[in-house]
Design an enzyme around this catalytic site. Structure first.
Site, mmCIF file in Angstrom:
data_model
loop_
_atom_site.group_PDB
_atom_site.id
_atom_site.type_symbol
_atom_site.label_atom_id
_atom_site.label_comp_id
_atom_site.label_asym_id
_atom_site.label_seq_id
_atom_site.Cartn_x
_atom_site.Cartn_y
_atom_site.Cartn_z
ATOM 1 N N LYS A 7 0.831 -1.209 0.000
ATOM 2 C CA LYS A 7 0.000 0.000 0.000
ATOM 3 C C LYS A 7 0.873 1.270 0.000
ATOM 4 O O LYS A 7 2.079 1.212 0.269
ATOM 5 C CB LYS A 7 -0.927 -0.034 1.222
ATOM 6 C CG LYS A 7 -1.951 -1.186 1.176
ATOM 7 C CD LYS A 7 -2.918 -1.111 2.358
ATOM 8 C CE LYS A 7 -3.941 -2.226 2.300
ATOM 9 N NZ LYS A 7 -4.929 -2.124 3.422
ATOM 10 N N PHE A 57 -15.351 3.497 7.204
ATOM 11 C CA PHE A 57 -13.989 3.861 6.794
ATOM 12 C C PHE A 57 -13.785 3.836 5.273
ATOM 13 O O PHE A 57 -12.683 4.074 4.797
ATOM 14 C CB PHE A 57 -12.966 2.951 7.479
ATOM 15 C CG PHE A 57 -13.127 1.470 7.219
ATOM 16 C CD1 PHE A 57 -12.686 0.894 6.041
ATOM 17 C CD2 PHE A 57 -13.731 0.649 8.179
ATOM 18 C CE1 PHE A 57 -12.833 -0.466 5.802
ATOM 19 C CE2 PHE A 57 -13.882 -0.723 7.945
ATOM 20 C CZ PHE A 57 -13.428 -1.273 6.745
ATOM 21 N N ARG A 106 -1.794 -14.391 4.275
ATOM 22 C CA ARG A 106 -2.531 -13.699 5.346
ATOM 23 C C ARG A 106 -1.758 -13.831 6.674
ATOM 24 O O ARG A 106 -1.742 -12.901 7.477
ATOM 25 C CB ARG A 106 -3.950 -14.272 5.511
ATOM 26 C CG ARG A 106 -4.899 -14.066 4.334
ATOM 27 C CD ARG A 106 -5.445 -12.680 4.179
ATOM 28 N NE ARG A 106 -6.059 -12.117 5.353
ATOM 29 C CZ ARG A 106 -6.766 -10.966 5.339
ATOM 30 N NH1 ARG A 106 -6.954 -10.295 4.195
ATOM 31 N NH2 ARG A 106 -7.263 -10.488 6.434
ATOM 32 N N THR A 144 -5.271 -7.206 10.673
ATOM 33 C CA THR A 144 -5.599 -5.911 10.070
ATOM 34 C C THR A 144 -5.096 -4.751 10.929
ATOM 35 O O THR A 144 -4.502 -3.795 10.419
ATOM 36 C CB THR A 144 -7.136 -5.793 9.900
ATOM 37 O OG1 THR A 144 -7.618 -6.951 9.224
ATOM 38 C CG2 THR A 144 -7.504 -4.536 9.139
ATOM 39 N N ARG A 196 2.655 -6.531 9.034
ATOM 40 C CA ARG A 196 1.924 -5.414 9.635
ATOM 41 C C ARG A 196 2.488 -5.037 11.002
ATOM 42 O O ARG A 196 2.511 -3.854 11.355
ATOM 43 C CB ARG A 196 0.436 -5.746 9.692
ATOM 44 C CG ARG A 196 -0.209 -5.593 8.305
ATOM 45 C CD ARG A 196 -1.589 -6.157 8.248
ATOM 46 N NE ARG A 196 -2.344 -5.687 7.080
ATOM 47 C CZ ARG A 196 -3.504 -6.199 6.705
ATOM 48 N NH1 ARG A 196 -4.063 -7.171 7.407
ATOM 49 N NH2 ARG A 196 -4.140 -5.728 5.641
ATOM 50 N N ASN A 243 -1.952 0.161 6.851
ATOM 51 C CA ASN A 243 -1.413 -1.100 7.375
ATOM 52 C C ASN A 243 -0.566 -1.872 6.364
ATOM 53 O O ASN A 243 -0.498 -3.096 6.401
ATOM 54 C CB ASN A 243 -2.548 -1.954 7.970
ATOM 55 C CG ASN A 243 -3.604 -2.302 6.946
ATOM 56 O OD1 ASN A 243 -3.480 -1.930 5.778
ATOM 57 N ND2 ASN A 243 -4.622 -3.024 7.365
ATOM 58 N N HIS A 261 -2.095 -5.490 1.476
ATOM 59 C CA HIS A 261 -3.381 -6.158 1.263
ATOM 60 C C HIS A 261 -3.111 -7.585 0.836
ATOM 61 O O HIS A 261 -2.132 -7.851 0.132
ATOM 62 C CB HIS A 261 -4.173 -5.456 0.146
ATOM 63 C CG HIS A 261 -5.370 -6.251 -0.322
ATOM 64 N ND1 HIS A 261 -6.585 -6.187 0.304
ATOM 65 C CD2 HIS A 261 -5.496 -7.176 -1.324
ATOM 66 C CE1 HIS A 261 -7.426 -7.027 -0.301
ATOM 67 N NE2 HIS A 261 -6.792 -7.638 -1.294
HETATM 68 P P1 ADP Z 1 -7.795 -6.838 5.642
HETATM 69 O O1 ADP Z 1 -6.999 -5.866 4.778
HETATM 70 O O2 ADP Z 1 -6.988 -7.361 6.790
HETATM 71 O O3 ADP Z 1 -8.452 -7.932 4.834
HETATM 72 P P2 ADP Z 1 -10.433 -5.603 5.842
HETATM 73 O O4 ADP Z 1 -10.782 -6.337 4.585
HETATM 74 O O5 ADP Z 1 -11.344 -5.759 7.008
HETATM 75 O O6 ADP Z 1 -8.960 -5.987 6.341
HETATM 76 O O7 ADP Z 1 -10.334 -4.048 5.536
HETATM 77 C C1 ADP Z 1 -9.750 -3.574 4.352
HETATM 78 C C2 ADP Z 1 -8.847 -2.418 4.682
HETATM 79 O O8 ADP Z 1 -9.639 -1.332 5.179
HETATM 80 C C3 ADP Z 1 -7.829 -2.670 5.790
HETATM 81 O O9 ADP Z 1 -6.673 -3.354 5.355
HETATM 82 C C4 ADP Z 1 -7.523 -1.265 6.260
HETATM 83 O O10 ADP Z 1 -6.637 -0.598 5.370
HETATM 84 C C5 ADP Z 1 -8.903 -0.611 6.181
HETATM 85 N N1 ADP Z 1 -9.645 -0.709 7.443
HETATM 86 C C6 ADP Z 1 -10.213 -1.829 7.984
HETATM 87 N N2 ADP Z 1 -10.810 -1.560 9.149
HETATM 88 C C7 ADP Z 1 -10.636 -0.221 9.372
HETATM 89 C C8 ADP Z 1 -11.017 0.676 10.420
HETATM 90 N N3 ADP Z 1 -11.733 0.265 11.484
HETATM 91 N N4 ADP Z 1 -10.654 1.975 10.294
HETATM 92 C C9 ADP Z 1 -9.949 2.427 9.222
HETATM 93 N N5 ADP Z 1 -9.548 1.631 8.201
HETATM 94 C C10 ADP Z 1 -9.883 0.324 8.272
HETATM 95 MG MG MG Z 2 -9.942 -7.818 3.404
#
Ligand code: ADP
Ligand code: MG
Length: 136
Positions: free
Chosen positions: A11, A59, A87, A93, A104, A114, A117
């Site tokens: 990212k 978000f 993962r 996350t 992360r 973070n 992806h």
């Molecule tokens: P992951 O990337 O671990 O699969 P998610 O699919 O739940 O997580 O969320 C996608 C992306 O959205 C996250 O990687 C992060 O960049 C952002 N995100 C997730 N939850 C939040 C939150 N509570 N506040 C701000 N950004 C968030």
């Molecule tokens: Mg996701």
């Protein structure tokens, strides 16, 4: 265990901070191969489409802003059980919840910024890989 492909994105926060090479070393040390790689900047429309599954989340708008704030590196990874394995290498996350020695934990600065992806299922891996690359 079956050989799978998955989509990785480094990212904008991690690209800007110069962490891409260190992240790719962690990916390769885990046994995953980087088959394809390209650096690009998402348009707002592309970010909205890629993250459309989150369009109802509070978000979502900020996430799309963040994902268009600089270049990203999209990669096709391959290996045994690649989706789950990547993962695990990524970590949770929220970096506060991520295990030691995950990408992360080392490189994320917040739950939003973070660093990486990774696809979360076989179905999404195919969809997400086809968003950036052509797979059969
Ligand atoms: P992951 O990337 O671990 O699969 P998610 O699919 O739940 O997580 O969320 C996608 C992306 O959205 C996250 O990687 C992060 O960049 C952002 N995100 C997730 N939850 C939040 C939150 N509570 N506040 C701000 N950004 C968030
Ligand atoms: Mg996701």
């Amino acid at each position: 265990m079956s050989v799978q492909k998955t989509l990785s994105i480094i990212k904008p926060d991690a690209v800007k901070a110069g962490h891409a090479d260190a992240i790719n070393s962690m990916i390769e040390s885990s046994g995953l191969k980087i088959l394809e790689k390209k650096e690009l900047t998402l348009t707002k429309e592309q970010a909205q489409e890629f993250y459309s599954v989150h369009s109802d989340k509070p978000f979502y708008n900020e996430l799309c802003e963040f994902m268009t704030s600089g270049s990203i590196i999209v990669q096709m990874l391959e290996g045994d059980n690649a989706i789950e394995r990547y993962r695990e290498v990524m970590g949770a996350t929220n970096p506060d919840d991520a295990n030691e020695n995950t990408i992360r934990k080392k490189f994320a600065s917040s739950i939003q910024e973070n660093a990486v992806h990774g696809s979360d299922s076989e179905e999404n891996a195919i969809k997400e890989l086809n968003f950036f690359f052509s797979i059969n």
